[in-house]
Design a protein around this motif. Structure first.
Motif, mmCIF file in Angstrom:
data_model
loop_
_atom_site.group_PDB
_atom_site.id
_atom_site.type_symbol
_atom_site.label_atom_id
_atom_site.label_comp_id
_atom_site.label_asym_id
_atom_site.label_seq_id
_atom_site.Cartn_x
_atom_site.Cartn_y
_atom_site.Cartn_z
ATOM 1 N N PHE A 281 7.318 8.840 0.239
ATOM 2 C CA PHE A 281 6.587 7.584 0.084
ATOM 3 C C PHE A 281 5.978 7.204 1.427
ATOM 4 O O PHE A 281 6.671 7.245 2.443
ATOM 5 C CB PHE A 281 7.533 6.458 -0.351
ATOM 6 C CG PHE A 281 7.951 6.520 -1.788
ATOM 7 C CD1 PHE A 281 7.260 5.805 -2.758
ATOM 8 C CD2 PHE A 281 9.046 7.294 -2.175
ATOM 9 C CE1 PHE A 281 7.662 5.853 -4.087
ATOM 10 C CE2 PHE A 281 9.444 7.343 -3.498
ATOM 11 C CZ PHE A 281 8.746 6.618 -4.467
ATOM 12 N N GLU A 282 4.710 6.835 1.394
ATOM 13 C CA GLU A 282 4.035 6.403 2.618
ATOM 14 C C GLU A 282 3.454 5.024 2.394
ATOM 15 O O GLU A 282 3.167 4.644 1.274
ATOM 16 C CB GLU A 282 2.861 7.328 2.936
ATOM 17 C CG GLU A 282 3.256 8.737 3.219
ATOM 18 C CD GLU A 282 2.024 9.596 3.493
ATOM 19 O OE1 GLU A 282 2.217 10.672 4.045
ATOM 20 O OE2 GLU A 282 0.904 9.174 3.153
ATOM 21 N N SER A 283 3.265 4.294 3.491
ATOM 22 C CA SER A 283 2.557 3.021 3.405
ATOM 23 C C SER A 283 1.362 3.041 4.333
ATOM 24 O O SER A 283 1.503 3.377 5.510
ATOM 25 C CB SER A 283 3.479 1.864 3.773
ATOM 26 O OG SER A 283 2.707 0.694 3.957
ATOM 27 N N SER B 236 0.812 -1.223 0.000
ATOM 28 C CA SER B 236 0.000 0.000 0.000
ATOM 29 C C SER B 236 0.842 1.269 0.000
ATOM 30 O O SER B 236 0.748 2.104 0.893
ATOM 31 C CB SER B 236 -0.938 0.037 1.206
ATOM 32 O OG SER B 236 -1.496 -1.220 1.453
ATOM 33 N N VAL B 237 1.679 1.365 -1.013
ATOM 34 C CA VAL B 237 2.572 2.521 -1.091
ATOM 35 C C VAL B 237 1.906 3.680 -1.834
ATOM 36 O O VAL B 237 1.228 3.472 -2.843
ATOM 37 C CB VAL B 237 3.891 2.145 -1.805
ATOM 38 C CG1 VAL B 237 4.784 3.363 -1.972
ATOM 39 C CG2 VAL B 237 4.615 1.063 -1.028
ATOM 40 N N ARG B 238 2.078 4.857 -1.296
ATOM 41 C CA ARG B 238 1.581 6.085 -1.921
ATOM 42 C C ARG B 238 2.745 7.044 -2.065
ATOM 43 O O ARG B 238 3.574 7.143 -1.175
ATOM 44 C CB ARG B 238 0.581 6.720 -0.947
ATOM 45 C CG ARG B 238 -0.766 7.021 -1.524
ATOM 46 C CD ARG B 238 -1.630 7.658 -0.468
ATOM 47 N NE ARG B 238 -1.168 9.010 -0.190
ATOM 48 C CZ ARG B 238 -1.738 9.826 0.690
ATOM 49 N NH1 ARG B 238 -2.761 9.437 1.387
ATOM 50 N NH2 ARG B 238 -1.277 11.043 0.863
ATOM 51 N N LEU B 239 2.817 7.733 -3.198
ATOM 52 C CA LEU B 239 3.903 8.700 -3.403
ATOM 53 C C LEU B 239 3.310 10.098 -3.524
ATOM 54 O O LEU B 239 2.401 10.329 -4.318
ATOM 55 C CB LEU B 239 4.680 8.339 -4.682
ATOM 56 C CG LEU B 239 5.631 9.409 -5.251
ATOM 57 C CD1 LEU B 239 6.726 9.763 -4.253
ATOM 58 C CD2 LEU B 239 6.243 8.929 -6.567
ATOM 59 N N ARG B 240 3.807 10.998 -2.694
ATOM 60 C CA ARG B 240 3.410 12.401 -2.794
ATOM 61 C C ARG B 240 4.593 13.189 -3.327
ATOM 62 O O ARG B 240 5.744 12.926 -2.974
ATOM 63 C CB ARG B 240 2.988 12.934 -1.421
ATOM 64 C CG ARG B 240 1.721 12.247 -0.908
ATOM 65 C CD ARG B 240 1.230 12.890 0.363
ATOM 66 N NE ARG B 240 2.203 12.762 1.436
ATOM 67 C CZ ARG B 240 2.461 13.709 2.330
ATOM 68 N NH1 ARG B 240 1.827 14.866 2.277
ATOM 69 N NH2 ARG B 240 3.352 13.507 3.281
#
Ligand code: ATP
Ligand code: MG
Length: 397
Positions: free
Chosen positions: A258-260, A147-151
């Protein structure tokens, strides 16, 4: 830390060496402590890290030293001190190791933690920003982070930023009454932090606040557009987040995080950005640069793979106490020949040794007693060999 954790850490390091090495990044080690001044100037006096999180102490000469809270300042110092600006540019480096921050310990937040980081110094080419972002994405994917998100955002250049910060301060002052007290107190020092506040009133105010991204210089806007194009072409998903504020002062232009979703409150797994002025600020030549750092513990928390203990190629059974020396000599020679060899070292009965060999997954066992025999564990077939040399030959082939 359990042995399994150690295996996962080693595997993650191996992945980093592979992923980064392929892109031309070379491994560097910098000292675990440095002059406090380096971090105060490098990370920024106004940052949380410098204000609250550094483990600083005096050495016997009365100099103030600090356990490194991050890796970029040390890499920049090394770059200048070792004349790396005279090498062909960009100089691409990666590091890993322990870092220290005085924070309240909780899940995913420790006072000693490990980072893997990468830096490309000596060029402002947007392919480097994109490359580094893609390399971190690749590393997180290979490491199984879920569940990686990149801002992504751009902070522009100092001129634009200063003008923007003044506009933001004015805006905040005009709404002072609606802001949280800690935001109000830091309007002068660090108005960007207001975007991070959880406080309800502050958040309402910030929705209408001026955005830096709308005010970038044409050159910075162009640089950002090119980074985005490269990421789009590579098919990497990201969200533009105009409120992205990194906890370090030195960033210019590109910033990313990057967040998970797997992680709770401490969801940041890694982040970085461009820091075109830092090397010069630290006394080096003008050197544009970009980099990131990722938290090893958070990567491991956000992924669920396991590393099995590797099975030996052979287990050497000590059939009688007098055979211990011969068995020991045999495993030593096997290891020297490149065979993964273990032997009985805990006083088990012969039956217990076979059980143990089976449990650790040894496909073959060499039994050293009056004679030397080799057993294939799957078939149970057992045959005698003339001596240690023949055993060595049979097992290493
Ligand atoms: P956070 O928002 O969690 O405080 P940060 O912005 O301070 O993170 P960075 O300085 O960008 O973090 O450091 C890079 C990475 O190092 C983070 O994304 C995180 O994975 C890890 N990290 C930072 N501080 C800690 C800590 N105290 N314990 C464990 N990992 C950490
Ligand atoms: Mg932090």
């Amino acid at each position: 830390m359990q042995p399994d954790d150690g295996r996962r850490r080693l595997e993650l390091e191996r992945l980093a060496a592979e992923v980064l090495g392929r892109a031309g990044y070379e491994y560097i080690e910098t000292p675990v402590f440095e002059d406090t001044e380096l971090f105060a100037r490098g990370v920024g006096e106004a940052t949380d890290i410098v204000q609250k999180e550094m483990f600083s102490f005096e050495d016997k000469g009365g100099r103030s030293l600090t356990l490194r809270p991050e890796g970029t300042a040390g890499v920049c110092r090394a770059y200048t001190e070792h004349g790396m600006h005279k090498l062909p540019q960009p100089v691409k480096l990666w590091y890993r190791g322990p870092f220290f921050r005085h924070e309240a310990p909780q899940a995913g937040r420790y006072r000693q933690f490990n980072q893997i980081g990468a830096e490309a110094l000596g060029s402002d080419d947007p392919t480097l920003d994109a490359e580094l972002i893609l390399l971190l994405a690749a590393l997180l994917e290979r490491a199984g982070v879920r569940s990686v998100r990149l801002r992504l955002s751009s902070l522009g250049s100092p001129g634009t930023r200063a003008a923007y910060l003044e506009a933001l301060r004015e805006y905040l002052r005009a709404h002072e009454g609606e802001l949280a007290s800690e935001v109000r107190e830091r309007i002068d020092q660090n108005p960007l932090r207001a975007f991070d506040a959880d406080h309800e009133g502050t958040r309402r105010v910030m929705e209408q606040a001026p955005r830096l991204l709308d005010r970038l210089d044409p050159e910075d806007a162009d640089h950002f557009a090119r980074v985005r194009e490269l990421l789009d072409e590579a098919g990497l998903d990201y969200e533009i987040d105009t409120t992205l504020v990194r906890g370090l002062d030195y960033y210019t232009r590109t910033v990313f995080e990057f967040e998970s979703e797997e992680l709770g409150a401490q969801r940041g797994v890694g982040g970085g950005g461009r820091y075109d002025l830092l090397v010069e600020e630290l006394g080096g030549p003008p050197t544009p640069a970009v980099g990131w750092a990722a938290g090893v513990e958070r990567i491991l928390l956000a992924s669920d793979w396991h590393e099995q203990r590797p099975a030996p190629d052979v287990f050497v059974v000590v059939a009688k106490p007098e055979a211990r020396g011969a068995a020991f000599a045999l495993v030593s020679r096997l290891r020297a020949a490149g065979v993964r060899a273990e032997m009985e070292q805990a006083g088990r009965s012969v039956k217990g040794q076979f059980k143990h060999a089976d449990r650790i997954g040894a496909p073959r066992v060499v039994i050293v007693g009056d004679e030397i025999e080799i057993r294939d564990m799957a078939s149970g077939a057992q045959r005698g060999v003339a001596g240690v040399d023949e055993a060595l030959e049979a097992v290493s082939s």
